[in-house]
Design a protein around this motif. Structure first.
Motif, PDB file in Angstrom:
ATOM      1  N   ASP A  77       1.130  -1.279  -0.366  1.00  0.00           N
ATOM      2  CA  ASP A  77      -0.294  -0.031   0.540  1.00  0.00           C
ATOM      3  C   ASP A  77       1.230   1.236  -0.028  1.00  0.00           C
ATOM      4  OD1 ASP A  77      -1.373   2.417   0.463  1.00  0.00           O
ATOM      5  OD2 ASP A  77      -3.114   0.116   1.090  1.00  0.00           O
ATOM      6  N   PRO A  78       0.786   2.357  -0.746  1.00  0.00           N
ATOM      7  CA  PRO A  78       1.223   3.460  -0.925  1.00  0.00           C
ATOM      8  C   PRO A  78       1.694   4.304   0.786  1.00  0.00           C
ATOM      9  CG  PRO A  78      -0.259   3.407  -2.230  1.00  0.00           C
ATOM     10  CD  PRO A  78      -0.752   2.946  -1.774  1.00  0.00           C
ATOM     11  N   ARG A  79       1.026   3.747   1.316  1.00  0.00           N
ATOM     12  CA  ARG A  79       0.615   4.248   2.173  1.00  0.00           C
ATOM     13  C   ARG A  79       1.291   3.661   4.059  1.00  0.00           C
ATOM     14  NH1 ARG A  79      -5.561   3.910   4.174  1.00  0.00           N
ATOM     15  NH2 ARG A  79      -4.982   2.382   2.638  1.00  0.00           N
ATOM     16  N   ASP A  80       1.491   2.356   3.343  1.00  0.00           N
ATOM     17  CA  ASP A  80       2.797   1.517   4.270  1.00  0.00           C
ATOM     18  C   ASP A  80       4.154   2.014   3.836  1.00  0.00           C
ATOM     19  OD1 ASP A  80       0.617  -0.357   5.404  1.00  0.00           O
ATOM     20  OD2 ASP A  80       1.026  -1.549   3.058  1.00  0.00           O
ATOM     21  N   ILE A  81       4.736   1.574   5.312  1.00  0.00           N
ATOM     22  CA  ILE A  81       6.504   2.016   5.224  1.00  0.00           C
ATOM     23  C   ILE A  81       7.054   0.591   5.370  1.00  0.00           C
ATOM     24  CG2 ILE A  81       8.285   2.457   7.112  1.00  0.00           C
ATOM     25  CD1 ILE A  81       6.597   4.563   8.032  1.00  0.00           C
ATOM     26  N   VAL A  82       8.017   0.400   4.194  1.00  0.00           N
ATOM     27  CA  VAL A  82       8.576  -0.841   3.822  1.00  0.00           C
ATOM     28  C   VAL A  82       9.859  -1.154   4.550  1.00  0.00           C
ATOM     29  CG1 VAL A  82       9.449  -2.647   2.165  1.00  0.00           C
ATOM     30  CG2 VAL A  82       7.368  -1.081   1.837  1.00  0.00           C
ATOM     31  N   ILE A  83      10.487  -1.791   5.393  1.00  0.00           N
ATOM     32  CA  ILE A  83      11.613  -2.313   6.012  1.00  0.00           C
ATOM     33  C   ILE A  83      12.117  -3.503   5.609  1.00  0.00           C
ATOM     34  CG2 ILE A  83      13.025  -2.602   8.064  1.00  0.00           C
ATOM     35  CD1 ILE A  83      10.754  -0.537   9.622  1.00  0.00           C
ATOM     36  N   ARG A  84      13.032  -3.560   4.601  1.00  0.00           N
ATOM     37  CA  ARG A  84      13.260  -4.343   4.358  1.00  0.00           C
ATOM     38  C   ARG A  84      14.614  -5.407   5.129  1.00  0.00           C
ATOM     39  NH1 ARG A  84      11.877  -6.361  -0.873  1.00  0.00           N
ATOM     40  NH2 ARG A  84      10.916  -4.319  -2.382  1.00  0.00           N
ATOM     41  N   MET A  85      14.480  -6.584   4.859  1.00  0.00           N
ATOM     42  CA  MET A  85      14.984  -7.478   6.019  1.00  0.00           C
ATOM     43  C   MET A  85      15.670  -8.778   5.143  1.00  0.00           C
ATOM     44  SD  MET A  85      14.188  -6.090   9.315  1.00  0.00           S
ATOM     45  CE  MET A  85      15.083  -7.906  10.197  1.00  0.00           C
ATOM     46  N   PRO A  86      17.337  -9.114   5.919  1.00  0.00           N
ATOM     47  CA  PRO A  86      17.093  -9.932   4.663  1.00  0.00           C
ATOM     48  C   PRO A  86      16.988 -11.094   4.943  1.00  0.00           C
ATOM     49  CG  PRO A  86      18.811  -9.562   6.922  1.00  0.00           C
ATOM     50  CD  PRO A  86      17.199  -8.609   6.397  1.00  0.00           C
TER      51      PRO A  86
END
Length: 104
Positions: free
Chosen positions: A88-97
């Motif tokens: 969702d454009p409102r989501d904050i995405v944190i990429r994890m390995p």
């Protein structure tokens, strides 16, 4: 000569047989000297069983939340985001390995 040895043949045979079983009782696969190693293996495998049981219960809970009669919208949305790669454009995405796979 055979007559003089004959009484001792059976005694020698039984002595060898008793010695063989005595040595096996001490050093065989299930011998008394290996009891500590068996107990250590049992403790390690019991700990592994506890870990796998906990992991299985966690997975069963997640699967139960994805069933039709108990559909968890949050979990379904999470899986859709992971599988499809959409957010969702409102989501904050944190990429994890990615977690490394377990060694067998």
């Amino acid at each position: 000569m055979y007559d003089t040895i004959r009484p001792y043949v059976f005694t020698g045979l039984f002595t060898a047989l008793i010695a063989y079983f005595g040595i096996q009782a001490l050093t065989g696969d299930r011998g008394l000297l290996l009891e500590n190693a068996r107990e250590a293996t049992l403790k390690a495998r019991t700990a592994e069983l506890d870990t796998l049981t906990t992991e299985r219960k966690s997975l069963e809970t997640r699967v139960d939340l994805l069933r039709d009669n108990h559909l968890s919208r949050d979990l379904l949305e999470e899986r859709a985001h992971v599988i499809l790669g959409y957010v969702d454009p409102r989501d904050i995405v944190i990429r994890m390995p990615e977690p490394s796979s377990r060694k067998s």
